[in-house]
Write a protein that holds these residues in place. Structure first.
Motif, PDB file in Angstrom:
ATOM      1  N   ARG A  62     -36.412  70.893  -6.980  1.00 46.59           N
ATOM      2  CA  ARG A  62     -35.387  70.016  -7.929  1.00 46.59           C
ATOM      3  C   ARG A  62     -36.180  68.906  -8.242  1.00 46.59           C
ATOM      4  O   ARG A  62     -35.549  67.778  -8.672  1.00 46.59           O
ATOM      5  N   PHE A  63     -37.328  68.411  -7.794  1.00 43.93           N
ATOM      6  CA  PHE A  63     -37.882  67.279  -7.577  1.00 43.93           C
ATOM      7  C   PHE A  63     -39.366  67.098  -8.140  1.00 43.93           C
ATOM      8  O   PHE A  63     -39.884  68.203  -8.666  1.00 43.93           O
ATOM      9  N   PHE A  64     -39.799  66.027  -8.306  1.00 44.64           N
ATOM     10  CA  PHE A  64     -41.393  66.066  -8.685  1.00 44.64           C
ATOM     11  C   PHE A  64     -42.001  65.103  -7.901  1.00 44.64           C
ATOM     12  O   PHE A  64     -41.928  64.223  -7.161  1.00 44.64           O
ATOM     13  N   VAL A  65     -43.461  65.682  -7.666  1.00 39.57           N
ATOM     14  CA  VAL A  65     -44.329  65.067  -6.977  1.00 39.57           C
ATOM     15  C   VAL A  65     -45.608  64.602  -7.761  1.00 39.57           C
ATOM     16  O   VAL A  65     -46.064  65.116  -8.726  1.00 39.57           O
ATOM     17  N   LYS A  66     -45.895  63.295  -7.416  1.00 46.05           N
ATOM     18  CA  LYS A  66     -47.126  62.701  -8.308  1.00 46.05           C
ATOM     19  C   LYS A  66     -48.463  62.320  -7.299  1.00 46.05           C
ATOM     20  O   LYS A  66     -48.261  61.965  -6.336  1.00 46.05           O
ATOM     21  N   TYR A  67     -49.486  62.688  -7.915  1.00 47.45           N
ATOM     22  CA  TYR A  67     -50.673  62.219  -7.564  1.00 47.45           C
ATOM     23  C   TYR A  67     -51.246  61.036  -8.606  1.00 47.45           C
ATOM     24  O   TYR A  67     -51.340  61.343  -9.478  1.00 47.45           O
ATOM     25  N   SER A  68     -51.540  59.939  -7.920  1.00 47.69           N
ATOM     26  CA  SER A  68     -52.227  58.753  -8.543  1.00 47.69           C
ATOM     27  C   SER A  68     -53.690  58.752  -8.259  1.00 47.69           C
ATOM     28  O   SER A  68     -54.073  58.531  -7.277  1.00 47.69           O
ATOM     29  N   PHE A  69     -54.538  58.594  -9.352  1.00 50.95           N
ATOM     30  CA  PHE A  69     -55.849  58.317  -9.307  1.00 50.95           C
ATOM     31  C   PHE A  69     -56.362  57.156 -10.038  1.00 50.95           C
ATOM     32  O   PHE A  69     -55.722  56.732 -11.102  1.00 50.95           O
TER      33      PHE A  69
END
Length: 217
Positions: free
Chosen positions: A155-162
């Motif tokens: 139910r969540f979101f995972v973020k990768y930042s570049f």
């Protein structure tokens, strides 16, 4: 602490380490470099301990122990990586931060681009297989300064930042674990669902037998 929780924490630490510029990825062995991100820890350790002939046998065993659909998905993602990320690493397009995350998790649900004077969000049009359909081979890397990839997890979101590092490198930015607590869980899920071993006990036994044979020579 359960084994799963330990694994999640370990993956989070590795993600931060990679983002901080710690070179933990192999490069001299192309096969190892391509498969490193999807391999389990025990597979990496076993591979490092093997002789050159044993590694060739292991490479065959690695995919024989998995569903053929896993290999097909790997090949599909790798083809996209070789076309899309050759500017990040011309010799080994698969050995860069964006390529590794794509190979493991597939195409993100969305990407937010921060450019020189504006920001845009693009939906990748993710297929059921997790392979994106967006052609980025002609992207203007000089115009974009940052990207944020978003993946759904439960139910969540995972973020990768570049962040873009001139002239052509994209680096994974360290993520605060408290603000992205499901990153490790997502990566475990990706390994299990996309690249999971069909019979772990039999597979582990074959690896140990292979190591024993090589050690006896």
């Amino acid at each position: 602490m359960t084994t799963r929780k330990i694994a999640v924490c370990a993956l989070a630490v590795l993600a931060v380490a990679a983002a901080c510029g710690v070179n933990t990825m192999p490069s001299k062995d192309p096969w190892f470099a391509q498969h490193y991100i999807i391999m389990q820890d025990f597979e990496r350790q076993a591979y490092r301990e093997m002789s050159a002939p044993a590694r060739i046998e292991f490479q065959t065993l690695f995919w024989a122990a998995r569903d053929p659909d896993s290999k097909a998905e790997f090949d599909k993602r790798m083809a996209y990586i070789l076309k899309t990320y050759k500017r990040d690493n011309s010799r080994q397009p698969f050995n860069c931060d964006r390529a590794r995350i794509y190979l493991l998790n597939g195409s993100p649900a969305s990407i937010d681009y921060t450019q020189t004077d504006w920001t845009m969000s693009v939906s990748q049009g993710v297929a059921k297989s997790g392979t994106g359909t967006t052609d980025r081979s002609n992207e203007d890397i000089s115009a974009t300064t940052a990207e944020v990839w978003t993946y759904p997890y439960d139910r969540f979101f995972v973020k990768y930042s570049f962040a873009f590092n001139p002239p052509n490198e994209w680096r994974l930015i360290p993520t605060d674990f408290s603000g992205n607590r499901y990153l490790g869980a997502l990566e475990i899920q990706s390994k299990e669902r996309t690249y999971g071993v069909l019979n772990p006990d039999r597979y582990t036994k074959k690896i140990e037998e292979l190591k024993a044979v090589q050690a006896a020579k």
